[in-house]
Design a protein around this motif. Structure first.
Motif, PDB file in Angstrom:
ATOM      1  N   VAL A 454       0.831  -1.205   0.000  1.00 46.12           N
ATOM      2  CA  VAL A 454       0.000   0.000   0.000  1.00 46.12           C
ATOM      3  C   VAL A 454       0.872   1.263   0.000  1.00 46.12           C
ATOM      4  O   VAL A 454       1.925   1.288   0.637  1.00 46.12           O
ATOM      5  N   VAL A 455       0.426   2.266  -0.741  1.00 45.70           N
ATOM      6  CA  VAL A 455       1.157   3.533  -0.775  1.00 45.70           C
ATOM      7  C   VAL A 455       0.211   4.680  -0.439  1.00 45.70           C
ATOM      8  O   VAL A 455      -0.961   4.651  -0.802  1.00 45.70           O
ATOM      9  N   VAL A 456       0.728   5.677   0.272  1.00 40.88           N
ATOM     10  CA  VAL A 456      -0.058   6.877   0.573  1.00 40.88           C
ATOM     11  C   VAL A 456       0.576   8.094  -0.109  1.00 40.88           C
ATOM     12  O   VAL A 456       1.750   8.375   0.077  1.00 40.88           O
ATOM     13  N   PHE A 457      -0.228   8.763  -0.920  1.00 37.91           N
ATOM     14  CA  PHE A 457       0.140  10.060  -1.486  1.00 37.91           C
ATOM     15  C   PHE A 457      -0.664  11.122  -0.754  1.00 37.91           C
ATOM     16  O   PHE A 457      -1.841  10.890  -0.469  1.00 37.91           O
ATOM     17  N   ASP A 458      -0.073  12.256  -0.474  1.00 36.20           N
ATOM     18  CA  ASP A 458      -0.928  13.362  -0.003  1.00 36.20           C
ATOM     19  C   ASP A 458      -0.461  14.710  -0.541  1.00 36.20           C
ATOM     20  O   ASP A 458       0.688  14.900  -0.906  1.00 36.20           O
ATOM     21  N   PHE A 459      -1.416  15.616  -0.624  1.00 27.55           N
ATOM     22  CA  PHE A 459      -1.111  16.968  -1.097  1.00 27.55           C
ATOM     23  C   PHE A 459      -0.416  17.744   0.025  1.00 27.55           C
ATOM     24  O   PHE A 459      -0.867  17.699   1.175  1.00 27.55           O
ATOM     25  N   THR A 460       0.653  18.409  -0.320  1.00 31.99           N
ATOM     26  CA  THR A 460       1.330  19.221   0.696  1.00 31.99           C
ATOM     27  C   THR A 460       0.579  20.545   0.848  1.00 31.99           C
ATOM     28  O   THR A 460       0.207  21.162  -0.152  1.00 31.99           O
ATOM     29  N   SER A 461       0.376  20.931   2.105  1.00 36.50           N
ATOM     30  CA  SER A 461      -0.344  22.177   2.423  1.00 36.50           C
ATOM     31  C   SER A 461      -1.552  22.353   1.504  1.00 36.50           C
ATOM     32  O   SER A 461      -1.664  23.346   0.795  1.00 36.50           O
ATOM     33  N   PHE A 462      -2.434  21.373   1.537  1.00 37.10           N
ATOM     34  CA  PHE A 462      -3.544  21.328   0.581  1.00 37.10           C
ATOM     35  C   PHE A 462      -4.367  22.613   0.555  1.00 37.10           C
ATOM     36  O   PHE A 462      -4.478  23.272  -0.482  1.00 37.10           O
ATOM     37  N   SER A 593      -5.488  13.113   1.082  1.00 33.76           N
ATOM     38  CA  SER A 593      -4.618  11.961   0.962  1.00 33.76           C
ATOM     39  C   SER A 593      -5.305  10.814   0.226  1.00 33.76           C
ATOM     40  O   SER A 593      -6.520  10.615   0.344  1.00 33.76           O
ATOM     41  N   LEU A 594      -4.509  10.086  -0.558  1.00 38.95           N
ATOM     42  CA  LEU A 594      -5.025   8.964  -1.345  1.00 38.95           C
ATOM     43  C   LEU A 594      -4.217   7.726  -0.983  1.00 38.95           C
ATOM     44  O   LEU A 594      -2.992   7.767  -0.953  1.00 38.95           O
ATOM     45  N   ILE A 595      -4.917   6.653  -0.679  1.00 35.01           N
ATOM     46  CA  ILE A 595      -4.248   5.410  -0.322  1.00 35.01           C
ATOM     47  C   ILE A 595      -4.593   4.361  -1.379  1.00 35.01           C
ATOM     48  O   ILE A 595      -5.771   4.161  -1.689  1.00 35.01           O
ATOM     49  N   PHE A 596      -3.558   3.746  -1.949  1.00 30.08           N
ATOM     50  CA  PHE A 596      -3.834   2.796  -3.034  1.00 30.08           C
ATOM     51  C   PHE A 596      -2.888   1.611  -2.971  1.00 30.08           C
ATOM     52  O   PHE A 596      -1.858   1.643  -2.304  1.00 30.08           O
ATOM     53  N   VAL A 597      -3.301   0.542  -3.687  1.00 31.66           N
ATOM     54  CA  VAL A 597      -2.451  -0.641  -3.790  1.00 31.66           C
ATOM     55  C   VAL A 597      -1.469  -0.389  -4.925  1.00 31.66           C
ATOM     56  O   VAL A 597      -1.871  -0.058  -6.035  1.00 31.66           O
ATOM     57  N   ASN A 598      -0.191  -0.540  -4.613  1.00 33.53           N
ATOM     58  CA  ASN A 598       0.827  -0.139  -5.590  1.00 33.53           C
ATOM     59  C   ASN A 598       1.160  -1.289  -6.549  1.00 33.53           C
ATOM     60  O   ASN A 598       2.303  -1.697  -6.675  1.00 33.53           O
ATOM     61  N   GLU A 632       3.810   9.976   0.990  1.00 27.65           N
ATOM     62  CA  GLU A 632       3.862   9.978   2.452  1.00 27.65           C
ATOM     63  C   GLU A 632       4.673   8.779   2.946  1.00 27.65           C
ATOM     64  O   GLU A 632       5.612   8.953   3.724  1.00 27.65           O
ATOM     65  N   ASP A 633       4.329   7.572   2.465  1.00 24.77           N
ATOM     66  CA  ASP A 633       5.106   6.385   2.860  1.00 24.77           C
ATOM     67  C   ASP A 633       4.645   5.147   2.080  1.00 24.77           C
ATOM     68  O   ASP A 633       3.572   5.144   1.476  1.00 24.77           O
ATOM     69  N   ILE A 657       0.618  -0.754   8.353  1.00 28.71           N
ATOM     70  CA  ILE A 657       1.926  -1.090   8.921  1.00 28.71           C
ATOM     71  C   ILE A 657       2.974  -0.805   7.843  1.00 28.71           C
ATOM     72  O   ILE A 657       2.833  -1.239   6.700  1.00 28.71           O
ATOM     73  N   ASN A 658       3.973  -0.016   8.182  1.00 29.62           N
ATOM     74  CA  ASN A 658       4.950   0.320   7.146  1.00 29.62           C
ATOM     75  C   ASN A 658       6.045  -0.742   7.070  1.00 29.62           C
ATOM     76  O   ASN A 658       5.989  -1.759   7.761  1.00 29.62           O
TER      77      ASN A 658
END
Length: 832
Positions: A454-462, A593-598, A632-633, A657-658
């Motif tokens: 899983v990967v998390v992308f997020d917008f900085t200072s959205f 933030s967007l969480i997706f399967v990479n 994000e991670d 869990i990272n």
DNA sequence: GGAGGTGACGTACC
DNA sequence: ACCGGTACGTCACCTCC
């Protein structure tokens, strides 16, 4: 005389009915300095469009004749000047009205009701804010000051002889020091804490007062105990103790006097006792007593010494980043300093043994020690906030985020030649509060399940990046659509904004840029000041969005807020589509933030880190302005569950869990303080095992063990305690939940209950009638609350069905397991 | 007197 | 009075049958 000077505390005073400011601070050599400077008292009257020169002159003459009489003084207009200014981004002609006393600015403004004047502004600022807005003396920066030393000269009625400073200087010229003006300054800090025999202010006596200033350690008491402790000093009486407290403040001469919750408790208590005992508290540098203002949220000001209540600053600026469930000194010090309060069991002081008294003195000193260390810890943030927001330490340590944002704007308006907007008046606040809510951000309904890779992308200072990029603000919104304007479709209404950058979006963009800059600097050079600076900009940026929707804001603009959320929904959904289009499965979205399967859903190809960064870059190339997506991670696994009622996936609730095995748990009962530790710890263990192992087998076994312990009454009593905050006075509740009934019970037993307190209770077994059936009153859970010392058996069925099972049921459901069946099956097996 | 809906309330997420 | 909206979940309380 010329000195280098750092301003710490400000206070305004009148002399011959004119306004002056006293600025207390230190010289480079550490001398206590007090500057005296004249405050230019003025405000603005904005003229109607298209007036002739003659008309303007006529209005100005009318204004010059205005006088306001009050009991103690007459305030009149000194002069008027015509200026070309901006107001909300528009060019205006405005008259600068200089008056003798700024306190009467609202009254003078009230008399200017001529039709040629469309608006009157900047008459509603605090006197010190008004002074600092001139930009002459910025708090906590170094200045070169020259001027005349008042040497018992009788100037200002001989004010200098009443001020306890090395020099009192009448400012001639002042400018920022060319040496590094932003370097660290270490203030002299003195912390204090009191212990009392009755918590309610005005009811009890102060038993002891501790003072801690690094090397300086002292506990003052009028009790006879503690003879063999070196830091205990005995006083003749409580009154004598209060006097000694003042004496030590004088001799220690701190820049900062700090306490924890001292605005509302310690200083208020001291003042009440001093009143009753007829003792003066002349701790101000002009020998004045502490001034306590406000009702519910009090603040205690000491002339010339910064009285710092650390609790308030922690509440506003740290609480969202802290794990602590309360903001008690013990928890906050534990988390920020890894140091705790001493253990001490409170009893009535008449029942304390010699040994317990000794412990009490040490306990009291430790509280001051912790407070002192916390003050040192937060000092870089306090100092940088003060510098960046141009606010005295007193205010910067007490104000909320909206005030911070507003003050930052006010103190930067001069760069835009802008006249400040007014604060809303009473009726306006009412209207604003009654407004309809606007639609917020987008949250994607997740599909429950255990996901891998899983990967998390997020917008900085959205929010700030949207506001800055699309120019959304009070001064840039248009009444109607123009040929070239920014159109925002909220789905409900359309709003229009001018493409010409407004001061609010521009300041925000600057804040984001500075934040990034200092974050980078910090990475290379981990200096706490740089970190504090980066942090200050981050906090203002994050609060700026909420500010525009806040009813009390000068630059209130809910249309801008509604536009920001509409734009946020558009971009997050577009990004969702792009991620999907790349073959990846998006699991969850919340706001920014967007969480997706990479991995590719069709081909099952797993993307490498490099490919992921490349994908991110691609997405970024299509974003406008300063909008930016960040990684994000990477996470090994993630878990989403259903809501308790229904089949749909629950929003705002997931666990990740990272790749280093670190958990990130959001929304689950584990992170909610109003669930008992038993349920929270069990759920945490279950999540940890499932995420680590990728299946539910061990987690289920663990759950069965805990349930057995519960049924065997082997659960530790502290793990069944439920904590809920009392948010209002008991009488204010329409519907009294268990915590309210627990609070009532406490009152009945003589335990003080305050609004804001965390009420701790547990649920005991129902009372049974003659036939052994639970009585009907027991159905209401509130009627079964027990307090910690009640020593009643806990209700197994409540903890099983209302705490433990709800916490794990929908987790196991993800694996097709009905926990209830298994538990019942187990108990049946045991029965047979 | 149990089922089910609804409002009040507290807390968390971003 | 002291930044916004979104969301979950419990408990109290009511209506309904």
């Amino acid at each position: 005389m010329e000195i280098e000077f750092i301003p710490l505390d400000y206070s305004a005073f009148d002399f011959n009915d004119e306004n002056y400011v006293k600025i207390y601070g230190r010289s480079r050599e550490g001398r206590r300095i007090c500057l005296i400077d004249k405050i230019d008292a003025y405000f603005w009257a904005i003229l109607q469009d298209g007036l002739s020169e003659k008309q303007i002159k006529h209005v100005m003459e009318k204004i010059e004749k205005i006088k306001v009489h009050s009991e103690s003084r007459t305030t009149h207009v000194l002069k008027t000047e015509l200026h070309e200014k901006k107001f909300l981004g528009q060019d205006v002609k405005a008259v600068k009205i200089s008056i003798t006393n700024y306190k009467d600015a609202p009254s003078v403004a009230g008399k200017i009701d001529f039709e040629e004047i469309v608006k009157r502004r900047e008459h509603d600022l605090g006197t010190i804010t008004h002074y600092i807005m001139s930009g002459k003396v910025i708090p906590l920066k170094w200045f070169k000051v020259s001027g005349d030393v008042l040497n018992k000269s009788g100037d200002f009625g001989g004010i200098d002889s009443a001020i306890n400073a090395d020099f009192v200087l009448k400012v001639g010229s002042i400018k920022e020091s060319d040496k590094k003006s932003d370097e660290l300054f270490s203030p002299k800090i003195l912390a204090y804490d009191i212990e009392v025999d009755e918590l309610e202010i005005g009811k009890g006596r102060i038993l002891m007062i501790s003072l801690y200033g690094g090397d300086f350690r002292k506990v003052l008491t009028w009790k006879k105990e503690g003879n063999d402790i070196d830091f205990v000093e005995h006083c003749k009486s409580e009154a004598d103790m209060l006097e000694k407290f003042c004496d030590y403040i004088k001799t220690e001469d701190p820049d900062i006097l700090t306490g924890y919750f001292s605005d509302n408790f310690d200083m208020s208590y001291i003042r009440e006792r001093a009143k009753k005992l007829e003792v003066k508290l002349p701790i101000g540098l002009d020998s004045s007593q502490p001034r306590i203002s406000g009702a519910k949220r009090q603040s205690a000001k000491i002339e010339g010494i910064v009285h710092l209540d650390i609790y308030k600053f922690v509440d506003v600026n740290y609480s969202q980043y802290l794990q602590s469930e309360t903001l008690s000194l013990n928890e906050v010090a534990g988390e920020l300093l890894s140091e705790k309060k001493l253990n001490f069991e409170f009893k009535h002081f008449s029942k304390l043994s010699k040994d317990e008294w000794n412990k009490f003195f040490h306990y009291n000193l430790q509280d001051s020690a912790l407070t002192y260390k916390l003050a040192e810890k937060i000092w870089p943030d306090l100092m940088e906030f003060s510098r960046i927001m141009h606010k005295p330490l007193f205010d910067v340590s007490r104000d909320g985020m909206s005030t911070h944002v507003e003050d930052y704007i006010l103190h930067n308006l001069y760069r835009f030649n802008e006249i400040a907007e007014k604060r809303p008046i009473h009726d306006e606040i009412g209207e604003r509060r009654d407004r309809e809510k606007y639609e917020g951000a987008f949250v994607l309904q997740p599909k429950p399940g255990l996901y891998e890779n899983v990967v998390v992308f997020d917008f900085t200072s959205f929010w700030p990046s949207i506001i800055a990029t699309f120019n959304l603000s009070r001064s840039t919104i248009l009444e109607k659509k123009l040929k070239s304007c920014i159109i925002v479709d909220t789905g409900n209404k359309e709003f229009y904004f001018t493409p010409t950058k407004g001061f609010f979006p521009e300041l925000l963009e600057e804040i984001i840029v500075k934040r990034k800059e200092y974050k980078e600097v910090f990475k290379k050079n981990p200096d706490p000041i740089v970190k504090a600076r980066s942090n200050a900009f981050k906090l203002i940026a994050n609060a700026a969005y909420g500010y525009q929707g806040f009813f009390g804001a000068r630059y209130y603009c809910p249309q801008a807020s509604a536009s920001a959320t509409a734009i946020s929904r558009k971009f997050i959904k577009e990004t969702l589509e792009k991620i999907k289009k790349s073959g990846r499965e998006v699991i969850y979205i919340d706001t920014d933030s967007l969480i997706f399967v990479n991995q590719n859903k069709k081909t099952n190809k797993r993307y490498t880190a490099q490919e992921t960064f490349h994908f991110l870059k691609e997405l970024n190339s299509e974003l406008p302005g300063i909008m930016e997506l960040d990684l994000e991670d990477f996470y090994m696994r993630g878990l989403w569950v259903t809501t308790r009622s229904g089949e749909v996936g629950a929003k705002k609730k997931y666990a990740l869990i990272n790749e280093n095995g670190k958990l990130k748990i959001r929304g689950f009962e584990t992170v909610r303080r109003d669930w008992c530790k038993l349920a929270r710890n069990l759920q945490n263990g279950v999540l940890r095992k499932i995420l680590n192992e990728g299946n539910e087998i061990n987690a289920l076994q663990y759950t069965k063990e805990i349930i057995k312990k519960l049924k065997d009454r082997k659960i530790d009593s502290k793990d069944i305690i439920i904590k809920t905050q009392l948010k209002k006075p008991i009488s204010g509740y329409k519907s009294k939940g268990p915590h309210v009934l627990a609070a009532e019970k406490m009152l009945k037993e003589g335990i003080p209950v305050d609004v804001g307190m965390l009420i701790e209770y547990y649920i005991s077994e129902p009372k049974k009638d003659a036939k052994g059936k639970p009585n009907s009153r027991s159905k209401r859970i509130g009627n079964r609350v027990a307090l910690i010392d009640d020593n009643k058996p806990y209700d197994i069925s409540y903890y099983l069905n209302n705490q433990v099972l709800p916490a794990v049921e929908n987790i196991f459901q993800v694996f097709g397991i009905e926990t209830k069946d298994i538990i019942e099956g187990e108990s049946q097996k045991r029965l047979f």
